[in-house]
Design a protein around this motif. Structure first.
Motif, PDB file in Angstrom:
ATOM      1  N   HIS A   9       0.851  -1.194   0.000  1.00 35.08           N
ATOM      2  CA  HIS A   9       0.000   0.000   0.000  1.00 35.08           C
ATOM      3  C   HIS A   9       0.886   1.243   0.000  1.00 35.08           C
ATOM      4  O   HIS A   9       1.550   1.533   0.995  1.00 35.08           O
ATOM      5  CB  HIS A   9      -0.923   0.004   1.219  1.00 35.08           C
ATOM      6  CG  HIS A   9      -1.866  -1.156   1.238  1.00 35.08           C
ATOM      7  ND1 HIS A   9      -3.030  -1.167   0.525  1.00 35.08           N
ATOM      8  CD2 HIS A   9      -1.786  -2.357   1.863  1.00 35.08           C
ATOM      9  CE1 HIS A   9      -3.639  -2.319   0.708  1.00 35.08           C
ATOM     10  NE2 HIS A   9      -2.899  -3.070   1.520  1.00 35.08           N
ATOM     11  N   GLU A  10       0.888   1.953  -1.117  1.00 38.93           N
ATOM     12  CA  GLU A  10       1.767   3.118  -1.253  1.00 38.93           C
ATOM     13  C   GLU A  10       1.559   4.151  -0.154  1.00 38.93           C
ATOM     14  O   GLU A  10       2.486   4.838   0.236  1.00 38.93           O
ATOM     15  CB  GLU A  10       1.559   3.775  -2.614  1.00 38.93           C
ATOM     16  CG  GLU A  10       2.135   2.969  -3.752  1.00 38.93           C
ATOM     17  CD  GLU A  10       1.971   3.669  -5.095  1.00 38.93           C
ATOM     18  OE1 GLU A  10       1.927   4.914  -5.116  1.00 38.93           O
ATOM     19  OE2 GLU A  10       1.897   2.968  -6.104  1.00 38.93           O
ATOM     20  N   LYS A  11       0.341   4.275   0.338  1.00 38.55           N
ATOM     21  CA  LYS A  11       0.047   5.282   1.357  1.00 38.55           C
ATOM     22  C   LYS A  11       0.175   4.759   2.786  1.00 38.55           C
ATOM     23  O   LYS A  11      -0.164   5.458   3.729  1.00 38.55           O
ATOM     24  CB  LYS A  11      -1.353   5.854   1.139  1.00 38.55           C
ATOM     25  CG  LYS A  11      -1.467   6.683  -0.122  1.00 38.55           C
ATOM     26  CD  LYS A  11      -2.831   7.305  -0.236  1.00 38.55           C
ATOM     27  CE  LYS A  11      -2.900   8.159  -1.497  1.00 38.55           C
ATOM     28  NZ  LYS A  11      -4.213   8.800  -1.630  1.00 38.55           N
ATOM     29  N   SER A  12       0.671   3.547   2.940  1.00 39.45           N
ATOM     30  CA  SER A  12       0.824   3.015   4.305  1.00 39.45           C
ATOM     31  C   SER A  12       1.834   3.855   5.064  1.00 39.45           C
ATOM     32  O   SER A  12       2.729   4.482   4.483  1.00 39.45           O
ATOM     33  CB  SER A  12       1.282   1.558   4.273  1.00 39.45           C
ATOM     34  OG  SER A  12       2.649   1.464   3.906  1.00 39.45           O
ATOM     35  N   PHE A  13       1.688   3.854   6.393  1.00 39.78           N
ATOM     36  CA  PHE A  13       2.623   4.606   7.219  1.00 39.78           C
ATOM     37  C   PHE A  13       4.043   4.090   7.016  1.00 39.78           C
ATOM     38  O   PHE A  13       4.990   4.864   6.942  1.00 39.78           O
ATOM     39  CB  PHE A  13       2.241   4.542   8.705  1.00 39.78           C
ATOM     40  CG  PHE A  13       3.191   5.333   9.558  1.00 39.78           C
ATOM     41  CD1 PHE A  13       3.099   6.712   9.619  1.00 39.78           C
ATOM     42  CD2 PHE A  13       4.207   4.706  10.251  1.00 39.78           C
ATOM     43  CE1 PHE A  13       4.003   7.455  10.369  1.00 39.78           C
ATOM     44  CE2 PHE A  13       5.111   5.434  11.001  1.00 39.78           C
ATOM     45  CZ  PHE A  13       5.005   6.819  11.057  1.00 39.78           C
ATOM     46  N   ASN A  15       5.503   2.760   4.350  1.00 38.56           N
ATOM     47  CA  ASN A  15       6.094   3.290   3.119  1.00 38.56           C
ATOM     48  C   ASN A  15       6.323   4.796   3.215  1.00 38.56           C
ATOM     49  O   ASN A  15       7.343   5.310   2.754  1.00 38.56           O
ATOM     50  CB  ASN A  15       5.221   2.944   1.908  1.00 38.56           C
ATOM     51  CG  ASN A  15       5.360   1.500   1.510  1.00 38.56           C
ATOM     52  OD1 ASN A  15       6.442   0.935   1.567  1.00 38.56           O
ATOM     53  ND2 ASN A  15       4.267   0.874   1.120  1.00 38.56           N
ATOM     54  N   SER A  16       5.389   5.510   3.826  1.00 35.21           N
ATOM     55  CA  SER A  16       5.547   6.962   3.988  1.00 35.21           C
ATOM     56  C   SER A  16       6.733   7.281   4.890  1.00 35.21           C
ATOM     57  O   SER A  16       7.534   8.176   4.594  1.00 35.21           O
ATOM     58  CB  SER A  16       4.269   7.572   4.561  1.00 35.21           C
ATOM     59  OG  SER A  16       3.197   7.403   3.669  1.00 35.21           O
ATOM     60  N   TRP A  17       6.843   6.538   5.995  1.00 31.75           N
ATOM     61  CA  TRP A  17       7.965   6.754   6.918  1.00 31.75           C
ATOM     62  C   TRP A  17       9.297   6.502   6.213  1.00 31.75           C
ATOM     63  O   TRP A  17      10.242   7.277   6.341  1.00 31.75           O
ATOM     64  CB  TRP A  17       7.809   5.834   8.131  1.00 31.75           C
ATOM     65  CG  TRP A  17       9.047   5.774   8.973  1.00 31.75           C
ATOM     66  CD1 TRP A  17       9.450   6.687   9.899  1.00 31.75           C
ATOM     67  CD2 TRP A  17      10.058   4.772   8.920  1.00 31.75           C
ATOM     68  NE1 TRP A  17      10.653   6.296  10.436  1.00 31.75           N
ATOM     69  CE2 TRP A  17      11.053   5.124   9.848  1.00 31.75           C
ATOM     70  CE3 TRP A  17      10.218   3.605   8.183  1.00 31.75           C
ATOM     71  CZ2 TRP A  17      12.185   4.355  10.059  1.00 31.75           C
ATOM     72  CZ3 TRP A  17      11.345   2.837   8.398  1.00 31.75           C
ATOM     73  CH2 TRP A  17      12.307   3.215   9.333  1.00 31.75           C
ATOM     74  N   ASN A  19       9.947   6.718   3.025  1.00 31.87           N
ATOM     75  CA  ASN A  19      10.194   7.804   2.067  1.00 31.87           C
ATOM     76  C   ASN A  19      10.617   9.093   2.756  1.00 31.87           C
ATOM     77  O   ASN A  19      11.500   9.806   2.271  1.00 31.87           O
ATOM     78  CB  ASN A  19       8.952   8.042   1.199  1.00 31.87           C
ATOM     79  CG  ASN A  19       8.713   6.920   0.217  1.00 31.87           C
ATOM     80  OD1 ASN A  19       9.640   6.207  -0.176  1.00 31.87           O
ATOM     81  ND2 ASN A  19       7.468   6.733  -0.172  1.00 31.87           N
TER      82      ASN A  19
END
Length: 150
Positions: A9-13, A15-17, A19
């Protein structure tokens, strides 16, 4: 069929963390080439900058790292002539850490890099929106640290 996960999930925490961390590391590296310092060392310097005479143990506790890690970081920063230690007058076994003049100047340059990145990240958000986001991330951060301590 492959199992679904937070990695998918690209918007998962997660992946966001990842990035955000990677983005900051690359940003800091590009802006700090002449400083010969990394973000972890900057965080170490920050503890001394705001609390001159702090002990290695308190820095380790505040950064959630081992005292051995702090000892290694101190030695690297000492070689770079950014820090020095003194013996505590009340406890001969305790060492108090201080920034050299070069250490102060270096950390103040690091602050500008951190502030520039912060400004880019929160551009377009109101003060209330930024504060809410910081509170949410801080809550997640504290939960993460508590997982380690269990």
């Amino acid at each position: 069929m492959k199992k679904d996960s937070v990695f998918n999930h690209e918007k998962s925490f997660l992946n966001s963390w990842y990035n955000m961390r990677k983005g900051f590391e690359d940003f800091f590296k590009s802006k700090s080439k002449n400083l010969n310092i990394n973000p972890a060392e900057a965080m170490f310097l920050s503890r001394i900058y705001y609390k001159d005479g702090i002990s290695q143990r308190k820095i380790a506790n505040g950064l959630n790292v081992s005292e051995a890690n702090i000892t290694k970081t101190f030695k690297k920063l000492e070689e770079k002539e950014l820090v020095y230690k003194t013996i505590d007058k009340e406890n001969n076994a305790r060492r108090n850490l201080h920034l050299t003049e070069k250490g102060v100047k270096t950390f103040e340059k690091c602050m500008k890099i951190f502030e520039e990145f912060d400004k880019i990240l929160f551009e377009g958000l109101t003060g209330d929106q930024k504060e809410k986001m910081e509170n949410q991330v801080n809550t997640i951060s504290n939960k993460s640290i508590n997982v380690i301590k269990k």
